[in-house]
Structures are given as structure tokens and as C-alpha cells.
Design a protein around this motif. Structure first.
Motif, PDB file in Angstrom:
ATOM      1  N   ASP A 147       0.838  -1.201   0.000  1.00 26.68           N
ATOM      2  CA  ASP A 147       0.000   0.000   0.000  1.00 26.68           C
ATOM      3  C   ASP A 147       0.872   1.250   0.000  1.00 26.68           C
ATOM      4  O   ASP A 147       0.712   2.134   0.827  1.00 26.68           O
ATOM      5  N   HIS A 148       1.805   1.305  -0.927  1.00 27.23           N
ATOM      6  CA  HIS A 148       2.800   2.383  -0.965  1.00 27.23           C
ATOM      7  C   HIS A 148       2.859   2.926  -2.380  1.00 27.23           C
ATOM      8  O   HIS A 148       3.492   2.338  -3.264  1.00 27.23           O
ATOM      9  N   PHE A 149       2.156   4.043  -2.628  1.00 22.74           N
ATOM     10  CA  PHE A 149       2.078   4.634  -3.953  1.00 22.74           C
ATOM     11  C   PHE A 149       2.828   5.961  -3.933  1.00 22.74           C
ATOM     12  O   PHE A 149       2.516   6.837  -3.132  1.00 22.74           O
ATOM     13  N   THR A 150       3.821   6.084  -4.815  1.00 19.65           N
ATOM     14  CA  THR A 150       4.692   7.258  -4.808  1.00 19.65           C
ATOM     15  C   THR A 150       4.601   7.990  -6.139  1.00 19.65           C
ATOM     16  O   THR A 150       4.571   7.376  -7.205  1.00 19.65           O
ATOM     17  N   HIS A 151       4.575   9.310  -6.045  1.00 18.98           N
ATOM     18  CA  HIS A 151       4.636  10.174  -7.226  1.00 18.98           C
ATOM     19  C   HIS A 151       5.958  10.933  -7.176  1.00 18.98           C
ATOM     20  O   HIS A 151       6.311  11.493  -6.143  1.00 18.98           O
ATOM     21  N   ASP A 152       6.661  10.978  -8.283  1.00 19.89           N
ATOM     22  CA  ASP A 152       7.966  11.634  -8.378  1.00 19.89           C
ATOM     23  C   ASP A 152       7.827  12.917  -9.205  1.00 19.89           C
ATOM     24  O   ASP A 152       7.674  12.875 -10.421  1.00 19.89           O
ATOM     25  N   PHE A 153       7.860  14.073  -8.530  1.00 19.41           N
ATOM     26  CA  PHE A 153       7.731  15.357  -9.209  1.00 19.41           C
ATOM     27  C   PHE A 153       8.946  15.686 -10.068  1.00 19.41           C
ATOM     28  O   PHE A 153       8.835  16.477 -10.998  1.00 19.41           O
ATOM     29  N   LEU A 154      10.087  15.097  -9.770  1.00 19.34           N
ATOM     30  CA  LEU A 154      11.263  15.324 -10.595  1.00 19.34           C
ATOM     31  C   LEU A 154      11.030  14.724 -11.987  1.00 19.34           C
ATOM     32  O   LEU A 154      11.353  15.337 -12.999  1.00 19.34           O
ATOM     33  N   LYS A 155      10.420  13.546 -12.021  1.00 20.86           N
ATOM     34  CA  LYS A 155      10.123  12.900 -13.305  1.00 20.86           C
ATOM     35  C   LYS A 155       8.953  13.558 -14.033  1.00 20.86           C
ATOM     36  O   LYS A 155       8.990  13.729 -15.242  1.00 20.86           O
ATOM     37  N   SER A 156       7.908  13.918 -13.291  1.00 17.60           N
ATOM     38  CA  SER A 156       6.701  14.433 -13.936  1.00 17.60           C
ATOM     39  C   SER A 156       6.763  15.927 -14.262  1.00 17.60           C
ATOM     40  O   SER A 156       6.177  16.370 -15.250  1.00 17.60           O
ATOM     41  N   HIS A 157       7.450  16.718 -13.433  1.00 15.87           N
ATOM     42  CA  HIS A 157       7.449  18.168 -13.598  1.00 15.87           C
ATOM     43  C   HIS A 157       8.849  18.794 -13.530  1.00 15.87           C
ATOM     44  O   HIS A 157       8.974  20.008 -13.497  1.00 15.87           O
ATOM     45  N   GLN A 158       9.903  17.958 -13.445  1.00 16.02           N
ATOM     46  CA  GLN A 158      11.280  18.452 -13.247  1.00 16.02           C
ATOM     47  C   GLN A 158      11.315  19.426 -12.064  1.00 16.02           C
ATOM     48  O   GLN A 158      11.915  20.490 -12.110  1.00 16.02           O
ATOM     49  N   LEU A 159      10.658  19.002 -10.956  1.00 14.38           N
ATOM     50  CA  LEU A 159      10.436  19.882  -9.827  1.00 14.38           C
ATOM     51  C   LEU A 159      10.904  19.252  -8.522  1.00 14.38           C
ATOM     52  O   LEU A 159      10.648  18.080  -8.255  1.00 14.38           O
ATOM     53  N   GLU A 160      11.607  20.064  -7.734  1.00 19.32           N
ATOM     54  CA  GLU A 160      12.014  19.678  -6.385  1.00 19.32           C
ATOM     55  C   GLU A 160      11.503  20.752  -5.438  1.00 19.32           C
ATOM     56  O   GLU A 160      11.468  21.930  -5.790  1.00 19.32           O
ATOM     57  N   PHE A 161      11.089  20.342  -4.247  1.00 18.15           N
ATOM     58  CA  PHE A 161      10.555  21.281  -3.259  1.00 18.15           C
ATOM     59  C   PHE A 161      11.528  21.451  -2.107  1.00 18.15           C
ATOM     60  O   PHE A 161      12.240  20.522  -1.742  1.00 18.15           O
ATOM     61  N   GLU A 162      11.483  22.648  -1.526  1.00 16.10           N
ATOM     62  CA  GLU A 162      12.222  22.913  -0.294  1.00 16.10           C
ATOM     63  C   GLU A 162      11.257  23.548   0.706  1.00 16.10           C
ATOM     64  O   GLU A 162      10.581  24.524   0.397  1.00 16.10           O
ATOM     65  N   MET A 163      11.186  22.947   1.887  1.00 12.52           N
ATOM     66  CA  MET A 163      10.320  23.457   2.950  1.00 12.52           C
ATOM     67  C   MET A 163      11.062  24.551   3.697  1.00 12.52           C
ATOM     68  O   MET A 163      12.183  24.348   4.147  1.00 12.52           O
ATOM     69  N   VAL A 164      10.457  25.730   3.790  1.00 11.57           N
ATOM     70  CA  VAL A 164      11.074  26.853   4.493  1.00 11.57           C
ATOM     71  C   VAL A 164      10.158  27.360   5.596  1.00 11.57           C
ATOM     72  O   VAL A 164       8.983  27.103   5.616  1.00 11.57           O
TER      73      VAL A 164
END
Length: 164
Positions: A147-164
Motif C-alpha cells: 500500500d505504498h504509492f509514490t509520485h515523483d515530481f522530478l520525473k513528472s514536472h522536473q520539480l524539487e521542493f524545499e520546505m522553508v
């Protein structure tokens, strides 16, 4: 042709029961003897064997590009030793197989509470600035296998997030 990634900052907000309601519950201490009510974690662990364990994470930082969900159970997380931490979440929408980019929110979780994630809530974390943090984790014994479904924004949107 080279594809470059874009970094997007996400502002963390302090968690409250009200602002976290779309994603799950915030569980604070209550007096011993208090009757069970809606402020207690509303758990769904009936699809398997519950697993309650202490998970040690080291040097997590604040950046992510993958977000995960579990649709068969709730999950509870809380840090030991009163350490604060961060989590990115996106509301469950179990009719769609990827998270809504514009609905990602980041919360700062203090070390004096737990969170319970609704079934299907997308989540990235825990993240933190400490060297290491131990977390209580309640889920099913096989959650991370079946039950582990992962979405990779780097692959789908060339996007990485940083929490500030």
C-alpha cells in the motif's frame, strides 16, 4: 537535450487541528480518564496487522521530490524527545492517481503531538534539521510493501521542493 529541475519553496505553517483537518488529525495530550471522542485518532487499521514501531531517521533536511500515499489504512507519526519536524501533505483524492500540485501544504509539527493521516493523504516526510530523530509510527505491518504509492515530481514536472 538537457532537462533542468526547478526548485520551489513551500512555506511551513504551524499545525493546528483546524488547518490540518483536510489531511488528517492532530492529536494532543488529554487527561487520563477522558472518554473516547472525535479528538482521539480515528484509526483505520482493519485491513491487516497493525504495526507500531520506533523509526529512526537521520539527516533528512528539507528538500523532497517524491510524495507517497497509503489508501488502505491511516498512519500516525510523532517524534520522541520533543523534537519538531516538518511534513508536506496533499489531500486525498482517491479517484486520481497523482497529487494536486497546487494543493501541497507544509506543516511544522511540534514535539508534543502526533498526527494521524487520513487514508490516501499524500505525504513527504518527516523532514527536520536535527542530526537524527526517532518517530513513533503506527501503520499496517505490510503498508510499505502493498500500500505504498509514490509520485515523483522530478520525473513528472522536473520539480524539487524545499520546505522553508
Amino acid at each position: 537535450m538537457s532537462t533542468s529541475k526547478t526548485a520551489q519553496q513551500l512555506q511551513a505553517q504551524s499545525v493546528t487541528s483546524e488547518n490540518f483537518r483536510r489531511y488528517g488529525q492532530v492529536i494532543f495530550a488529554s487527561l487520563d480518564g477522558k472518554a473516547y471522542d472525535v479528538e482521539d485518532a480515528q484509526l483505520n487499521l482493519h485491513n491487516g496487522i497493525p504495526r507500531f514501531y520506533i523509526m529512526r531517521l537521520e539527516k533528512r533536511g528539507r528538500k523532497f521530490h517524491k510524495i507517497t500515499r497509503h489508501v488502505q489504512c491511516t498512519q500516525c507519526l510523532g517524534s520522541l524527545s520533543g523534537k519538531d519536524w516538518l511534513i508536506a501533505v496533499c489531500p486525498p483524492n482517491n479517484d486520481v492517481n497523482e497529487p494536486a500540485l497546487e494543493e501541497i501544504a507544509v506543516f511544522r509539527i511540534p514535539g508534543n503531538c502526533f498526527i494521524k493521516l487520513h487514508e490516501g493523504t499524500w505525504h513527504a516526510g518527516p523532514y527536520f534539521d536535527h542530526e537524527a530523530v526517532d518517530f513513533y509510527n503506527l501503520e499496517l505491518a505490510d503498508t510499505n510493501v502493498v500500500d505504498h504509492f509514490t509520485h515523483d515530481f522530478l520525473k513528472s514536472h522536473q520539480l524539487e521542493f524545499e520546505m522553508v
